[in-house]
Design a protein around this motif. Structure first.
Motif, PDB file in Angstrom:
ATOM      1  N   SER A 279       0.846  -1.193   0.000  1.00 24.89           N
ATOM      2  CA  SER A 279       0.000   0.000   0.000  1.00 24.89           C
ATOM      3  C   SER A 279       0.881   1.243   0.000  1.00 24.89           C
ATOM      4  N   ILE A 280       0.651   2.097  -0.963  1.00 22.35           N
ATOM      5  CA  ILE A 280       1.443   3.314  -1.101  1.00 22.35           C
ATOM      6  C   ILE A 280       0.508   4.496  -1.281  1.00 22.35           C
ATOM      7  N   CYS A 281       0.836   5.609  -0.641  1.00 22.84           N
ATOM      8  CA  CYS A 281       0.083   6.848  -0.773  1.00 22.84           C
ATOM      9  C   CYS A 281       0.951   7.856  -1.510  1.00 22.84           C
ATOM     10  N   LEU A 282       0.425   8.400  -2.588  1.00 24.85           N
ATOM     11  CA  LEU A 282       1.176   9.325  -3.424  1.00 24.85           C
ATOM     12  C   LEU A 282       0.658  10.752  -3.250  1.00 24.85           C
ATOM     13  N   SER A 283       1.540  11.694  -3.476  1.00 22.10           N
ATOM     14  CA  SER A 283       1.198  13.112  -3.437  1.00 22.10           C
ATOM     15  C   SER A 283       1.247  13.686  -4.840  1.00 22.10           C
TER      16      SER A 283
ATOM     17  N   ARG B  47      -1.363  -1.327  -4.099  1.00 23.58           N
ATOM     18  CA  ARG B  47      -2.631  -0.690  -3.776  1.00 23.58           C
ATOM     19  C   ARG B  47      -2.323   0.795  -3.590  1.00 23.58           C
ATOM     20  N   VAL B  48      -2.798   1.626  -4.497  1.00 23.17           N
ATOM     21  CA  VAL B  48      -2.370   3.023  -4.551  1.00 23.17           C
ATOM     22  C   VAL B  48      -3.468   3.952  -4.035  1.00 23.17           C
ATOM     23  N   PHE B  49      -3.087   4.770  -3.088  1.00 25.45           N
ATOM     24  CA  PHE B  49      -3.971   5.801  -2.544  1.00 25.45           C
ATOM     25  C   PHE B  49      -3.303   7.164  -2.718  1.00 25.45           C
ATOM     26  N   PHE B  50      -4.034   8.201  -2.383  1.00 27.91           N
ATOM     27  CA  PHE B  50      -3.497   9.555  -2.491  1.00 27.91           C
ATOM     28  C   PHE B  50      -3.478  10.212  -1.117  1.00 27.91           C
TER      29      PHE B  50
END
Length: 253
Positions: free
Chosen positions: A40-44, A68-71
């Motif tokens: 799980s990674i959160c991108l800006s 699993r990509v979140f922002f």
């Protein structure tokens, strides 16, 4: 219990910074997939999105389908808007790697901004069910010249949010005003947070954020400095321009 010290990396060039960041993201991805089967990674947006799009997709031996990509935050605009963090990565990253579209979790801009925040919370609960604060494997954070990170701005009431994992705001001092954002409890609960900070306009806020003699509650502590992980790794990757004031501080010690 005190938070572990941030691990500060100062790169000789922007290219060296990007290369190091790419390698570390791949390393964290492999570690997470080995431990629990997904990453799980959160991108800006902004400079972080540009760095990701410039070359992360070129890395080999990455289990992209396990991502699993979140922002970390998102503007309350249509997904094809120039202001959308998702849109900033669609052609430069998502279109170039075999991450399943259903594993890229976007906002629903048809909802009110409050509804979009609630809906995004529900999407996070698909990967992290239950009521606990999710523990993302990795967050890639940027920082603005005012020291903001995610859509958490200096002096804003959302800095005090303790219960929500995703919050909405309609008064962002940086346009567009309506946004959703992950909250500090979520950021501080991550396995790993990587700040990626470049440019001379960031050097003062970076030095303040990294001043461990200051409390996170000090009036002049920028929001980025309130990111102090208690059970994870906190990294700051900076180029020479962004690190200048921090390096002066360190030289005086």
């Amino acid at each position: 219990m005190s938070a572990p010290k941030p691990i500060v990396h100062v790169a000789d060039s922007d290219a060296a910074l990007a290369s190091t960041v790419y390698d570390y993201v791949v390393e964290r991805s492999a570690k997470a997939v080995k431990e629990h089967g997904f990453f799980s990674i959160c991108l800006s947006g902004g400079s972080v999105a540009k760095l990701v799009g410039d070359g992360l997709w070129k890395k080999k031996n990455v289990d992209w389908p396990a991502w699993r990509v979140f922002f970390c935050d998102e503007r309350h605009v249509n997904l094809d808007s120039e202001d959308s963090n998702y849109n900033a990565l669609q052609d430069t990253f998502f279109a170039k790697v075999p991450i399943k579209p259903e594993h890229v979790y976007t906002i629903n801009p048809k909802l009110t901004v409050e509804g979009a925040a609630d809906d995004y919370t529900a999407k996070i609960r698909i990967v992290y069910p239950g009521s606990d604060i999710p523990k993302f494997d990795l967050m890639l954070l940027g920082m603005g010249p005012d020291g903001h990170t995610c859509s958490l701005f200096p002096g804003h009431p959302l800095l005090q949010e303790k219960t929500k994992i995703v919050a909405s705001l309609s008064d962002s001092p940086k346009p567009p005003p309506a946004r959703i954002t992950l909250t500090l409890p979520v950021v501080n609960n991550a396995h790993c947070v990587m700040f990626i900070v470049m440019g001379s306009s960031k050097t003062g806020p970076a030095a303040k954020a990294l001043d461990l003699n200051k409390s996170v509650d000090d009036d002049d502590m920028p929001p980025a400095g309130k990111v102090r992980l208690y059970h994870g790794e906190l990294h700051w990757w900076m180029n020479q321009a962004a690190a200048a004031e921090y390096q002066v501080q360190q030289a005086k010690k």
